[in-house]
Write a protein that holds these residues in place. Structure first.
Motif, mmCIF file in Angstrom:
data_model
loop_
_atom_site.group_PDB
_atom_site.id
_atom_site.type_symbol
_atom_site.label_atom_id
_atom_site.label_comp_id
_atom_site.label_asym_id
_atom_site.label_seq_id
_atom_site.Cartn_x
_atom_site.Cartn_y
_atom_site.Cartn_z
ATOM 1 N N PHE A 104 8.625 -5.030 -13.071
ATOM 2 C CA PHE A 104 7.617 -4.153 -12.471
ATOM 3 C C PHE A 104 7.498 -4.439 -10.984
ATOM 4 O O PHE A 104 7.452 -3.512 -10.166
ATOM 5 C CB PHE A 104 6.258 -4.340 -13.137
ATOM 6 C CG PHE A 104 5.176 -3.548 -12.450
ATOM 7 C CD1 PHE A 104 4.999 -2.206 -12.722
ATOM 8 C CD2 PHE A 104 4.363 -4.147 -11.483
ATOM 9 C CE1 PHE A 104 4.036 -1.461 -12.054
ATOM 10 C CE2 PHE A 104 3.399 -3.413 -10.811
ATOM 11 C CZ PHE A 104 3.241 -2.067 -11.100
ATOM 12 N N ARG A 105 7.420 -5.706 -10.627
ATOM 13 C CA ARG A 105 7.307 -6.067 -9.208
ATOM 14 C C ARG A 105 8.429 -5.459 -8.393
ATOM 15 O O ARG A 105 8.195 -4.864 -7.329
ATOM 16 C CB ARG A 105 7.325 -7.590 -9.061
ATOM 17 C CG ARG A 105 7.252 -8.082 -7.622
ATOM 18 C CD ARG A 105 7.783 -9.499 -7.503
ATOM 19 N NE ARG A 105 9.210 -9.575 -7.854
ATOM 20 C CZ ARG A 105 9.887 -10.711 -7.971
ATOM 21 N NH1 ARG A 105 9.274 -11.863 -7.786
ATOM 22 N NH2 ARG A 105 11.174 -10.685 -8.301
ATOM 23 N N GLU A 116 1.324 -8.894 -5.617
ATOM 24 C CA GLU A 116 1.039 -10.322 -5.640
ATOM 25 C C GLU A 116 0.893 -10.807 -7.080
ATOM 26 O O GLU A 116 0.490 -10.046 -7.968
ATOM 27 C CB GLU A 116 -0.237 -10.617 -4.858
ATOM 28 C CG GLU A 116 -0.143 -10.257 -3.385
ATOM 29 C CD GLU A 116 -1.438 -10.499 -2.653
ATOM 30 O OE1 GLU A 116 -1.726 -11.670 -2.330
ATOM 31 O OE2 GLU A 116 -2.175 -9.518 -2.424
ATOM 32 N N TYR A 117 1.202 -12.063 -7.273
ATOM 33 C CA TYR A 117 1.153 -12.661 -8.609
ATOM 34 C C TYR A 117 -0.235 -13.199 -8.905
ATOM 35 O O TYR A 117 -0.889 -13.785 -8.046
ATOM 36 C CB TYR A 117 2.168 -13.804 -8.701
ATOM 37 C CG TYR A 117 2.189 -14.490 -10.046
ATOM 38 C CD1 TYR A 117 2.922 -13.965 -11.100
ATOM 39 C CD2 TYR A 117 1.472 -15.666 -10.250
ATOM 40 C CE1 TYR A 117 2.946 -14.593 -12.342
ATOM 41 C CE2 TYR A 117 1.486 -16.306 -11.478
ATOM 42 C CZ TYR A 117 2.217 -15.764 -12.524
ATOM 43 O OH TYR A 117 2.222 -16.396 -13.735
ATOM 44 N N SER A 124 0.853 -8.034 -10.622
ATOM 45 C CA SER A 124 0.065 -6.821 -10.825
ATOM 46 C C SER A 124 -0.836 -6.468 -9.657
ATOM 47 O O SER A 124 -1.108 -5.297 -9.417
ATOM 48 C CB SER A 124 -0.785 -6.967 -12.096
ATOM 49 O OG SER A 124 -1.534 -5.814 -12.335
ATOM 50 N N LYS A 125 -1.341 -7.440 -8.941
ATOM 51 C CA LYS A 125 -2.275 -7.164 -7.858
ATOM 52 C C LYS A 125 -1.569 -6.345 -6.777
ATOM 53 O O LYS A 125 -0.570 -6.772 -6.215
ATOM 54 C CB LYS A 125 -2.819 -8.461 -7.275
ATOM 55 C CG LYS A 125 -3.931 -8.249 -6.263
ATOM 56 C CD LYS A 125 -4.523 -9.571 -5.803
ATOM 57 C CE LYS A 125 -5.639 -9.338 -4.784
ATOM 58 N NZ LYS A 125 -6.228 -10.613 -4.318
ATOM 59 N N MET A 209 -7.048 -8.423 -10.655
ATOM 60 C CA MET A 209 -6.033 -9.211 -11.324
ATOM 61 C C MET A 209 -6.064 -10.669 -10.896
ATOM 62 O O MET A 209 -5.035 -11.299 -10.682
ATOM 63 C CB MET A 209 -4.632 -8.601 -11.092
ATOM 64 C CG MET A 209 -4.509 -7.200 -11.644
ATOM 65 S SD MET A 209 -4.898 -7.114 -13.408
ATOM 66 C CE MET A 209 -4.812 -5.340 -13.695
ATOM 67 N N THR A 210 -7.279 -11.206 -10.750
ATOM 68 C CA THR A 210 -7.455 -12.606 -10.411
ATOM 69 C C THR A 210 -8.439 -13.235 -11.390
ATOM 70 O O THR A 210 -9.238 -12.541 -12.034
ATOM 71 C CB THR A 210 -7.989 -12.790 -8.978
ATOM 72 O OG1 THR A 210 -9.206 -12.054 -8.833
ATOM 73 C CG2 THR A 210 -6.984 -12.272 -7.959
#
Length: 215
Positions: A104-105, A116-117, A124-125, A209-210
């Protein structure tokens, strides 16, 4: 009232489909609905139908329309990347669709998105790059969103088995005074959403997404 906003998203879908996917994506139904814990989503199945065909739904969270237009449209493109992966047979997520993997990235970064991871959620971020902002400006997509939905963004989780009702400031029993609350409060430092739980848990903000921080 939302006609102009919906028209903007429809136009943006057409532009992004041409610029980033060579017009290869199928049509999708774009909705604006309440989604307080998510900037947007795409349905795995085709949930809309007419006499000609059936379609996936891409929803843009109504509570988050007040964000800068480049961030709102980055959410739309994020979901379009998922659509591309679905029609192309690319397995871009795992763990029930929650974890965004490197496939996806890679596809999202090809579309001028910054990815960002985040632990447990994966790559997803999403945020717009300078090139993406140029694309929306070049195509006249910088119009302001007219509306955003207000609503409660605090969520209470069910009490743990054998626990209390999870509310703050419960009455004491037999006049012994206020009973100390057993709830824990967690907050996302990104968007400020807060959650209460009756036991220690690990939570992820679906918007940023954190991990949520215990406060």
């Amino acid at each position: 009232m939302l006609a102009s906003d919906s028209a903007l998203f429809e136009r943006a879908f057409e532009v992004f489909n041409e610029v980033y996917f060579d017009c290869g994506l199928p049509d999708a139904v774009i909705t604006i609905q309440s989604s307080p814990k998510s900037f947007g989503y795409i349905t795995v199945h085709k949930v809309w139908t007419d006499t000609a065909d059936s379609y996936h739904e891409i929803n843009i969270g109504a509570e988050h329309l007040a964000r800068p237009i480049e961030n709102v449209l980055a959410t739309l493109l994020h979901e379009m990347v998922h659509l591309f992966c679905m029609v192309s047979g690319i397995n871009d997520t795992s763990k029930g669709g929650r974890y965004h993997n490197k496939l996806f990235r890679d596809e999202a970064e090809k579309c001028d998105l910054k990815i960002e991871y985040a632990q447990y959620i994966g790559y997803s971020k999403t945020s717009p790059t300078d090139r993406f902002i140029e694309v929306i400006k070049e195509n006249g997509l910088c119009a302001d969103i007219s509306h955003s939905r207000t609503g409660v963004i605090s969520v209470d989780l069910p009490p743990a088995p054998g626990g209390d009702n999870g509310t703050d400031g419960g009455s004491g029993i037999g006049g012994v005074g206020k009973r100390k609350s057993s709830t824990r409060k967690y907050r996302c430092d990104g968007c400020g959403i807060s959650v209460r739980a009756t036991k220690d848990v690990h939570l992820i903000c679906g918007d940023c997404m954190t991990s949520l921080v215990k406060v």
